[in-house]
Write a protein that holds these residues in place. Structure first.
Motif, PDB file in Angstrom:
ATOM      1  N   GLN A 131       3.800   0.593   4.836  1.00 34.78           N
ATOM      2  CA  GLN A 131       2.385   0.881   5.211  1.00 34.78           C
ATOM      3  C   GLN A 131       1.776  -0.058   6.015  1.00 34.78           C
ATOM      4  OE1 GLN A 131       0.053   2.338   1.858  1.00 34.78           O
ATOM      5  NE2 GLN A 131       2.107   2.318   0.765  1.00 34.78           N
ATOM      6  N   VAL A 132       2.287  -1.194   6.522  1.00 35.17           N
ATOM      7  CA  VAL A 132       1.834  -2.355   7.120  1.00 35.17           C
ATOM      8  C   VAL A 132       2.485  -2.326   8.512  1.00 35.17           C
ATOM      9  CG1 VAL A 132       1.174  -3.693   5.343  1.00 35.17           C
ATOM     10  CG2 VAL A 132       3.197  -3.877   6.144  1.00 35.17           C
ATOM     11  N   PRO A 133       1.677  -2.842   9.672  1.00 36.22           N
ATOM     12  CA  PRO A 133       2.316  -2.811  10.922  1.00 36.22           C
ATOM     13  C   PRO A 133       2.721  -4.289  11.332  1.00 36.22           C
ATOM     14  CG  PRO A 133      -0.062  -3.422  10.818  1.00 36.22           C
ATOM     15  CD  PRO A 133       0.299  -3.161   9.588  1.00 36.22           C
ATOM     16  N   GLY A 134       3.546  -4.114  12.548  1.00 32.97           N
ATOM     17  CA  GLY A 134       3.807  -5.444  13.229  1.00 32.97           C
ATOM     18  C   GLY A 134       5.083  -6.131  12.793  1.00 32.97           C
ATOM     19  N   ILE A 135       5.912  -6.724  13.753  1.00 32.70           N
ATOM     20  CA  ILE A 135       6.838  -7.380  13.449  1.00 32.70           C
ATOM     21  C   ILE A 135       6.767  -8.575  12.318  1.00 32.70           C
ATOM     22  CG2 ILE A 135       6.349  -9.282  15.350  1.00 32.70           C
ATOM     23  CD1 ILE A 135       9.493  -9.015  15.990  1.00 32.70           C
ATOM     24  N   SER A 166       0.932  -2.172   0.301  1.00 29.20           N
ATOM     25  CA  SER A 166      -0.102  -1.935   1.437  1.00 29.20           C
ATOM     26  C   SER A 166      -0.758  -2.818   2.084  1.00 29.20           C
ATOM     27  CB  SER A 166      -0.913  -0.706   0.713  1.00 29.20           C
ATOM     28  OG  SER A 166      -1.849  -1.332  -0.306  1.00 29.20           O
ATOM     29  N   GLY A 167      -0.489  -4.102   1.814  1.00 27.41           N
ATOM     30  CA  GLY A 167      -1.170  -5.237   2.333  1.00 27.41           C
ATOM     31  C   GLY A 167      -1.869  -5.927   1.464  1.00 27.41           C
ATOM     32  N   VAL A 168      -2.439  -7.032   2.091  1.00 30.69           N
ATOM     33  CA  VAL A 168      -3.312  -7.947   1.304  1.00 30.69           C
ATOM     34  C   VAL A 168      -4.721  -7.860   1.620  1.00 30.69           C
ATOM     35  CG1 VAL A 168      -3.562 -10.502   1.053  1.00 30.69           C
ATOM     36  CG2 VAL A 168      -1.313  -9.786   0.943  1.00 30.69           C
ATOM     37  N   ALA A 169      -5.717  -7.886   0.702  1.00 28.16           N
ATOM     38  CA  ALA A 169      -7.143  -7.660   1.083  1.00 28.16           C
ATOM     39  C   ALA A 169      -7.409  -8.464   2.379  1.00 28.16           C
ATOM     40  CB  ALA A 169      -7.916  -7.892   0.037  1.00 28.16           C
ATOM     41  N   GLY A 170      -8.169  -7.819   3.236  1.00 29.65           N
ATOM     42  CA  GLY A 170      -8.737  -8.588   4.274  1.00 29.65           C
ATOM     43  C   GLY A 170      -7.563  -8.970   5.472  1.00 29.65           C
ATOM     44  N   ARG A 171      -6.495  -8.585   5.366  1.00 31.11           N
ATOM     45  CA  ARG A 171      -5.159  -8.532   6.390  1.00 31.11           C
ATOM     46  C   ARG A 171      -4.796  -7.210   6.903  1.00 31.11           C
ATOM     47  NH1 ARG A 171      -2.658 -14.156   6.508  1.00 31.11           N
ATOM     48  NH2 ARG A 171      -2.031 -13.259   8.458  1.00 31.11           N
ATOM     49  N   LEU A 172      -5.332  -6.980   7.992  1.00 31.49           N
ATOM     50  CA  LEU A 172      -5.106  -5.866   8.771  1.00 31.49           C
ATOM     51  C   LEU A 172      -5.035  -4.371   7.857  1.00 31.49           C
ATOM     52  CD1 LEU A 172      -1.908  -7.012  10.883  1.00 31.49           C
ATOM     53  CD2 LEU A 172      -4.303  -6.666  11.488  1.00 31.49           C
ATOM     54  N   GLN A 173      -6.121  -4.505   6.866  1.00 33.99           N
ATOM     55  CA  GLN A 173      -6.029  -3.229   6.145  1.00 33.99           C
ATOM     56  C   GLN A 173      -6.845  -2.042   6.609  1.00 33.99           C
ATOM     57  OE1 GLN A 173      -6.693  -4.382   1.688  1.00 33.99           O
ATOM     58  NE2 GLN A 173      -4.841  -3.622   2.369  1.00 33.99           N
ATOM     59  N   ARG A 174      -6.509  -0.861   6.622  1.00 23.81           N
ATOM     60  CA  ARG A 174      -6.864   0.215   7.278  1.00 23.81           C
ATOM     61  C   ARG A 174      -7.995   0.749   6.127  1.00 23.81           C
ATOM     62  NH1 ARG A 174      -2.011   4.063   7.468  1.00 23.81           N
ATOM     63  NH2 ARG A 174      -1.644   3.135   5.589  1.00 23.81           N
ATOM     64  N   LYS A 175      -9.088   0.966   6.764  1.00 21.03           N
ATOM     65  CA  LYS A 175     -10.409   1.713   5.912  1.00 21.03           C
ATOM     66  C   LYS A 175     -10.600   2.927   6.719  1.00 21.03           C
ATOM     67  CE  LYS A 175     -10.932  -2.355   3.653  1.00 21.03           C
ATOM     68  NZ  LYS A 175     -11.005  -2.579   2.245  1.00 21.03           N
ATOM     69  N   ILE A 184      -9.922  -1.311  11.076  1.00 21.11           N
ATOM     70  CA  ILE A 184      -8.819  -2.459  10.786  1.00 21.11           C
ATOM     71  C   ILE A 184      -9.638  -3.552  10.211  1.00 21.11           C
ATOM     72  CG2 ILE A 184      -7.094  -3.687  11.728  1.00 21.11           C
ATOM     73  CD1 ILE A 184      -6.831  -0.609  11.604  1.00 21.11           C
ATOM     74  N   ASP A 185      -9.744  -3.908   8.803  1.00 21.11           N
ATOM     75  CA  ASP A 185     -10.127  -4.979   8.326  1.00 21.11           C
ATOM     76  C   ASP A 185      -9.100  -6.217   8.470  1.00 21.11           C
ATOM     77  OD1 ASP A 185     -11.477  -7.015   6.744  1.00 21.11           O
ATOM     78  OD2 ASP A 185     -11.401  -5.839   4.827  1.00 21.11           O
ATOM     79  N   ASP A 186      -9.495  -7.182   9.080  1.00 24.59           N
ATOM     80  CA  ASP A 186      -8.757  -8.307   9.218  1.00 24.59           C
ATOM     81  C   ASP A 186      -9.699  -9.321   9.313  1.00 24.59           C
ATOM     82  OD1 ASP A 186      -6.204  -9.298   9.772  1.00 24.59           O
ATOM     83  OD2 ASP A 186      -6.668  -9.850  11.819  1.00 24.59           O
ATOM     84  N   THR A 187     -10.376  -9.610   8.135  1.00 26.38           N
ATOM     85  CA  THR A 187     -11.408 -10.669   7.779  1.00 26.38           C
ATOM     86  C   THR A 187     -10.859 -11.881   6.550  1.00 26.38           C
ATOM     87  OG1 THR A 187     -12.244  -9.295   5.833  1.00 26.38           O
ATOM     88  CG2 THR A 187     -13.418  -8.953   8.068  1.00 26.38           C
TER      89      THR A 187
END
Length: 189
Positions: A131-135, A166-175, A184-187
């Motif tokens: 559920q997460v993107p990228g290499i 599904s990722g870590v809060a604030g790291r490339l999270q879909r909202k 895309i929340d990357d805060t």
């Protein structure tokens, strides 16, 4: 007990890991020291990340990123311990290939954001829809699969765990945003 580096060099005096791994020698801002800005050296960081292997129990296993340029150093630091390597770009005990996937819908947010990771491990092969993107997330998932493999976790459990992440809060999270848009929340910084 699988311990991931970086771990301060004094930590081996506090505990003895059964198994340990180093994912990479990339620096985070907190890793930079004043001498790095002057000389650009990172040798102390490479050595420090590998020191975790010195504290392994006699039957412990070092899990090493075969793709990292510092893998030879970490193999040497592992000494006589067993080691298992993982890699996307280099032939390794646990290897993988990845590609962006259509992904599945999650929490009302359309798919098309994740990746598919095909893993070959000593126990067999599996494909996981992450559920997460990228290499970088493909490498993280492969590292997790390698650590779980050392602990003899069944492949179906490894796959299920990777697919649940599904990722870590604030790291490339879909909202979900207005009108069907995706934010895309990357805060994290």
């Amino acid at each position: 007990n699988v311990v991931a580096a970086p771990v301060p060099n004094w930590s081996a005096n506090w505990f003895t890991p059964l198994d340990a791994f180093v994912k990479d020698a990339n620096k985070t801002p907190s890793d930079w020291g004043a001498d790095d800005f002057v000389s650009g050296t990172t040798q102390h960081l490479k050595n420090a990340k590998g020191e975790i292997f010195a504290g392994l129990k006699h039957n412990g296993t070092a899990v090493i990123n075969a793709d990292d340029a510092h893998a030879p150093l970490w193999r040497a630091l592992a000494g006589a311990h067993q080691f298992l390597e993982f890699g996307l770009d280099t032939h390794a005990d646990v290897s993988g290939t990845w590609h962006p996937s259509g992904g599945r819908s999650h929490g009302g947010i359309p798919g098309g954001y994740g990746l598919q990771l095909d893993v070959t491990a000593p126990q067999g092969m599996f494909s996981a829809d992450l559920q997460v993107p990228g290499i970088h997330n493909a490498r993280n998932a492969l590292a997790a699969a390698a650590a779980a493999s050392v602990l003899n976790v069944p492949l179906d459990k490894i796959k299920a765990g990777l697919e649940r992440f599904s990722g870590v809060a604030g790291r490339l999270q879909r909202k979900a945003a207005r009108h069907g848009a995706m934010l895309i929340d990357d805060t994290y910084n």
